[in-house]
Design an enzyme around this catalytic site. Structure first.
Site, PDB file in Angstrom:
ATOM      1  N   HIS A  21      39.197  -2.704 -65.024  1.00 54.22           N
ATOM      2  CA  HIS A  21      40.483  -3.899 -64.660  1.00 54.22           C
ATOM      3  C   HIS A  21      39.800  -5.505 -65.576  1.00 54.22           C
ATOM      4  O   HIS A  21      38.223  -5.447 -65.090  1.00 54.22           O
ATOM      5  CB  HIS A  21      41.462  -3.903 -64.103  1.00 54.22           C
ATOM      6  N   HIS A  24      36.843  -6.553 -62.912  1.00 54.61           N
ATOM      7  CA  HIS A  24      35.275  -6.251 -63.979  1.00 54.61           C
ATOM      8  C   HIS A  24      35.109  -7.269 -65.194  1.00 54.61           C
ATOM      9  O   HIS A  24      33.623  -7.936 -65.055  1.00 54.61           O
ATOM     10  CB  HIS A  24      35.229  -4.532 -63.824  1.00 54.61           C
ATOM     11  N   CYS A 130      34.472   3.382 -43.945  1.00 53.40           N
ATOM     12  CA  CYS A 130      35.986   2.602 -45.055  1.00 53.40           C
ATOM     13  C   CYS A 130      35.288   3.596 -46.417  1.00 53.40           C
ATOM     14  O   CYS A 130      34.302   2.804 -47.269  1.00 53.40           O
ATOM     15  CB  CYS A 130      36.215   1.708 -45.656  1.00 53.40           C
ATOM     16  N   CYS A 133      34.984   0.791 -49.694  1.00 52.76           N
ATOM     17  CA  CYS A 133      34.030   0.460 -49.237  1.00 52.76           C
ATOM     18  C   CYS A 133      33.323   1.192 -49.320  1.00 52.76           C
ATOM     19  O   CYS A 133      31.930   0.549 -50.025  1.00 52.76           O
ATOM     20  CB  CYS A 133      34.591  -1.107 -48.250  1.00 52.76           C
ATOM     21  N   CYS A 155      41.599  -0.870 -43.508  1.00 48.67           N
ATOM     22  CA  CYS A 155      40.874  -1.209 -43.754  1.00 48.67           C
ATOM     23  C   CYS A 155      41.387  -2.391 -44.392  1.00 48.67           C
ATOM     24  O   CYS A 155      42.783  -2.352 -44.908  1.00 48.67           O
ATOM     25  CB  CYS A 155      39.873  -0.079 -44.959  1.00 48.67           C
ATOM     26  N   HIS A 158      41.611  -2.825 -48.390  1.00 50.45           N
ATOM     27  CA  HIS A 158      41.964  -0.899 -48.633  1.00 50.45           C
ATOM     28  C   HIS A 158      43.333  -0.461 -48.223  1.00 50.45           C
ATOM     29  O   HIS A 158      43.815   0.135 -48.865  1.00 50.45           O
ATOM     30  CB  HIS A 158      41.208  -0.055 -49.315  1.00 50.45           C
ATOM     31  N   LYS A 305      44.475  -9.594 -54.654  1.00 52.30           N
ATOM     32  CA  LYS A 305      43.333  -9.542 -55.361  1.00 52.30           C
ATOM     33  C   LYS A 305      43.587  -8.137 -56.276  1.00 52.30           C
ATOM     34  O   LYS A 305      44.412  -7.824 -55.799  1.00 52.30           O
ATOM     35  CB  LYS A 305      42.294  -9.504 -54.111  1.00 52.30           C
ATOM     36  N   LYS A 308      42.454  -1.570 -58.643  1.00 54.26           N
ATOM     37  CA  LYS A 308      43.471  -1.094 -58.830  1.00 54.26           C
ATOM     38  C   LYS A 308      44.141   0.285 -58.274  1.00 54.26           C
ATOM     39  O   LYS A 308      45.015   0.977 -58.133  1.00 54.26           O
ATOM     40  CB  LYS A 308      42.790   0.421 -60.076  1.00 54.26           C
TER      41      LYS A 308
HETATM   42  N1  MSP Z   1      29.670   0.043 -56.840  1.00 60.03           N
HETATM   43  C1  MSP Z   1      30.304  -1.423 -56.049  1.00 60.03           C
HETATM   44  C2  MSP Z   1      28.728  -2.751 -56.460  1.00 60.03           C
HETATM   45  C3  MSP Z   1      27.170  -2.244 -56.000  1.00 60.03           C
HETATM   46  S1  MSP Z   1      26.796  -3.675 -56.756  1.00 60.03           S
HETATM   47  C4  MSP Z   1      24.896  -3.451 -56.449  1.00 60.03           C
HETATM   48  C5  MSP Z   1      30.715  -2.385 -56.255  1.00 60.03           C
HETATM   49  N2  MSP Z   1      31.906  -1.590 -57.362  1.00 60.03           N
HETATM   50  S2  MSP Z   1      33.875  -2.195 -58.042  1.00 60.03           S
HETATM   51  O1  MSP Z   1      33.681  -0.782 -58.843  1.00 60.03           O
HETATM   52  O2  MSP Z   1      33.900  -2.084 -56.417  1.00 60.03           O
HETATM   53  O3  MSP Z   1      33.140  -3.542 -58.372  1.00 60.03           O
HETATM   54  C6  MSP Z   1      32.845  -4.820 -57.981  1.00 60.03           C
HETATM   55  C7  MSP Z   1      32.606  -5.619 -58.752  1.00 60.03           C
HETATM   56  O4  MSP Z   1      33.660  -5.275 -59.971  1.00 60.03           O
HETATM   57  C8  MSP Z   1      33.239  -6.989 -57.686  1.00 60.03           C
HETATM   58  O5  MSP Z   1      32.120  -7.930 -56.994  1.00 60.03           O
HETATM   59  C9  MSP Z   1      33.382  -7.518 -58.813  1.00 60.03           C
HETATM   60  O6  MSP Z   1      32.950  -8.652 -59.671  1.00 60.03           O
HETATM   61  C10 MSP Z   1      34.462  -7.143 -59.728  1.00 60.03           C
HETATM   62  N3  MSP Z   1      36.220  -7.663 -59.420  1.00 60.03           N
HETATM   63  C11 MSP Z   1      36.748  -6.288 -58.807  1.00 60.03           C
HETATM   64  N4  MSP Z   1      38.070  -6.432 -58.691  1.00 60.03           N
HETATM   65  C12 MSP Z   1      37.835  -7.813 -59.690  1.00 60.03           C
HETATM   66  C13 MSP Z   1      38.987  -8.569 -59.038  1.00 60.03           C
HETATM   67  N5  MSP Z   1      39.987  -8.876 -58.907  1.00 60.03           N
HETATM   68  N6  MSP Z   1      38.249  -9.434 -58.847  1.00 60.03           N
HETATM   69  C14 MSP Z   1      37.387 -10.550 -59.475  1.00 60.03           C
HETATM   70  N7  MSP Z   1      36.074  -9.914 -59.211  1.00 60.03           N
HETATM   71  C15 MSP Z   1      36.815  -7.917 -59.045  1.00 60.03           C
HETATM   72  O7  MSP Z   1      31.482  -2.979 -55.652  1.00 60.03           O
END
Ligand code: MSP
Length: 524
Positions: A21, A24, A130, A133, A155, A158, A305, A308
């Site tokens: 999304h 990311h 969780c 997380c 959590c 979530h 925030k 998904k």
């Molecule tokens: N897999 C772990 C990270 C491991 S790193 C060694 C994880 N993955 S995640 O798919 O949930 O992606 C996390 C990252 O996606 C967040 O740290 C951030 O950089 C980005 N984001 C996910 N949702 C976001 C928002 N709503 N806004 C901004 N960034 C976001 O956590």
């Protein structure tokens, strides 16, 4: 043109079970822009991104879809995560998947080293976990459930029920690193940025650290603990190590020495893993800690925030299909102060696209190129004597380039773009003031006309170079339209730290017709 200064930068590795999304995408384009800036400045740059494929979350999602976890992640990575990089025009140097042998073997080697150095012990554990997380939750992030989850602990992130887990686990002696971490934050004040993130981390570590459970035995979708095959390594320990395994930790000392340590850019949700646990793991292994961790804010949609699981996820293609990848990159990187939360709305995106990209930069480029075509048969004119007004443009360009570079050093991409935009605004004002169309009416002002249009073209040359890390596609188009590719070579080879010098574009270059860089968008 490598200066020898190493610049290794990473994105978090994403959970492939979530479809990509715009959150990311935000992290990814920010890191790509920083990497492109450094690469084009001659730094020995390496950008890494990838996917985090182990853990309970992935296992459950695969089971729910009736396939093996490996089939599940293979499909998602190929169908959704590789294409994201194309969609957003990302020039990563490597993509690591935690299911690759190059990663798995080295993770085992690393945890074995921690055991050998006396930082791992076996213990009992019981706590609320969780799966969203992939973390045992601290008190502060446990709240009472509502609605269908009434009476359960959920959590705070979530809003889903936590699971009580009781296991024999292996523990990492994180608590031993409290003092060394506090010392690190003190001696390297930029280790965690921005300031607000640093303060949060310091007060968290000051309040005391507990040892960390680093293995799980209830399921097997993970990397086996090398000395006990009934356990897999905790998914966060596995995931954090990607930053080291991808650049040769354990197999290629030369590559590792050349790249390590890294800068990590992460969302603030995963700051503690990167700024507390990760440097402690590295200290325990006798390796250098990262050069820095930068935590950016969250993209909020409707004040929440975006994620998904909360059904607010917007796919990056929804934006790029309409506005293009450059507009995506520009919008998120300029509209949100890097490090703070920012709200996304279609109205704001559309308004900025129209005002800043189409009317501001795009129109400046089109009309300047068109006037050179019309008044000088498409040949960039020789400038005559410069007036105070012309010299003022030259100073603005020099200052913008220096300020943008300084802002990038601080990871403030938004400030860098704002600095560069002073050139767009100044040149638009300059053209209005100098009225080249009026100068063109009189042969006596032909030299003056040449100076004005050279100034516009040379300002655009600087803009193309300075904006190329942010908007690689449209700046490339502009570069060709200015005739610069023939005389100066490829855009990505233009040294960024010299972009503010004046007189680089050669008079006599031939401009090419330029279709609108940011065409009008039909609103649905
Ligand atoms: N897999 C772990 C990270 C491991 S790193 C060694 C994880 N993955 S995640 O798919 O949930 O992606 C996390 C990252 O996606 C967040 O740290 C951030 O950089 C980005 N984001 C996910 N949702 C976001 C928002 N709503 N806004 C901004 N960034 C976001 O956590």
């Amino acid at each position: 043109m490598t200066s020898g200064r190493s610049f290794y930068i990473t994105t978090p590795i994403y959970y492939p079970s979530d479809l990509p999304h715009i959150g990311h995408g935000y992290t990814t384009v920010a890191v790509d822009t920083l990497a492109r800036w450094h690469r084009q400045s001659g730094d020995d740059t390496w950008m890494l991104t990838g996917t985090d494929e182990h853990g309970q979350k992935m296992l459950r999602a695969a089971a729910a879809n009736g396939v093996t976890p490996q089939e599940w992640v293979d499909k998602l990575v190929t169908e959704s995560w590789f294409p994201l990089l194309e969609t957003l025009d990302v020039a990563n140097d490597d993509f690591i998947r935690t299911t690759q042998p190059r990663h798995e073997e080295r993770v085992q080697q690393f945890v074995q080293a921690l055991l050998d150095r006396g930082y791992i012990y076996a213990g009992e554990y019981e706590a609320l976990y969780c799966v969203g997380c992939e973390e045992f939750k601290p008190e502060a992030e446990i709240v009472d459930g509502t609605g269908p989850f009434e009476g359960l602990k959920v959590c705070a992130i979530h809003s889903k029920p936590l699971e009580l887990l009781q296991e024999k686990n292996y523990f990492f002696k994180l608590s031993e690193f409290q003092d060394r971490l506090l010392e690190l934050y003190k001696t390297e004040p930029d280790f965690v940025r921005p300031e607000s993130a640093r303060n949060e981390v310091v007060s968290f570590v000051r309040s005391g650290l507990k040892d960390l459970s680093i293995s799980r035995s209830a399921f097997d979708w993970g990397i086996t603990v090398p000395w006990d095959s009934s356990h897999v390594i905790y998914v966060w320990v596995d995931a954090l190590l990607n930053y080291a395994t991808a650049v040769g930790y354990g197999t290629d000392p030369e590559q590792f020495a050349r790249r390590w340590p890294a800068f990590h850019v992460v969302g603030k949700d995963i700051l503690r893993f990167h700024a507390v646990i990760w440097p402690a793991m590295l200290m325990a292994a006798g390796l250098d800690v990262p050069r820095g961790v930068f935590a950016h804010g969250w993209l909020l949609v409707g004040g929440e925030k975006m994620s998904k699981s909360k059904l607010t996820g917007i796919a990056p293609t929804e934006i790029t299909d309409v506005f293009g990848s450059d507009a995506y990159r520009f919008y998120f990187l300029s509209a949100i102060a890097f490090g703070q939360d920012g709200s996304f709305s279609w109205e704001d995106l559309s308004a900025r696209y129209q005002a800043e990209l189409a009317n501001g930069f795009g129109n400046l480029a089109s009309r300047s190129v068109a006037m050179i075509a019309k008044y000088f048969e498409g040949v960039v004119p020789e400038p005559g004597a410069y007036t105070e007004g012309d010299l003022s443009i030259q100073r603005i360009v020099a200052d913008a380039a220096a300020n943008a570079d300084a802002a990038v050093e601080r990871f403030r991409i938004d400030e860098a773009i704002a600095a560069i935009w002073t050139i767009v605004d100044a040149l638009n004002g300059y053209i209005t003031e100098n009225e080249p169309w009026a100068l063109a009416k009189d042969e006596a002002t032909r030299e003056r006309l040449g100076t004005v249009l050279y100034t516009a073209a040379e300002g655009l040359r600087a803009l193309a170079v300075l904006l190329s890390p942010v908007m690689p596609a449209s700046t490339e188009k502009l570069w060709h339209a200015l005739g610069a590719a023939e005389s100066l070579g490829r855009l990505q080879d233009q040294p960024l730290r010299e972009a503010g010098a004046w007189g680089v574009l050669r008079p006599g270059s031939t401009v090419q017709a330029l279709s609108p860089l940011f065409p009008r968008v039909e609103q649905a």
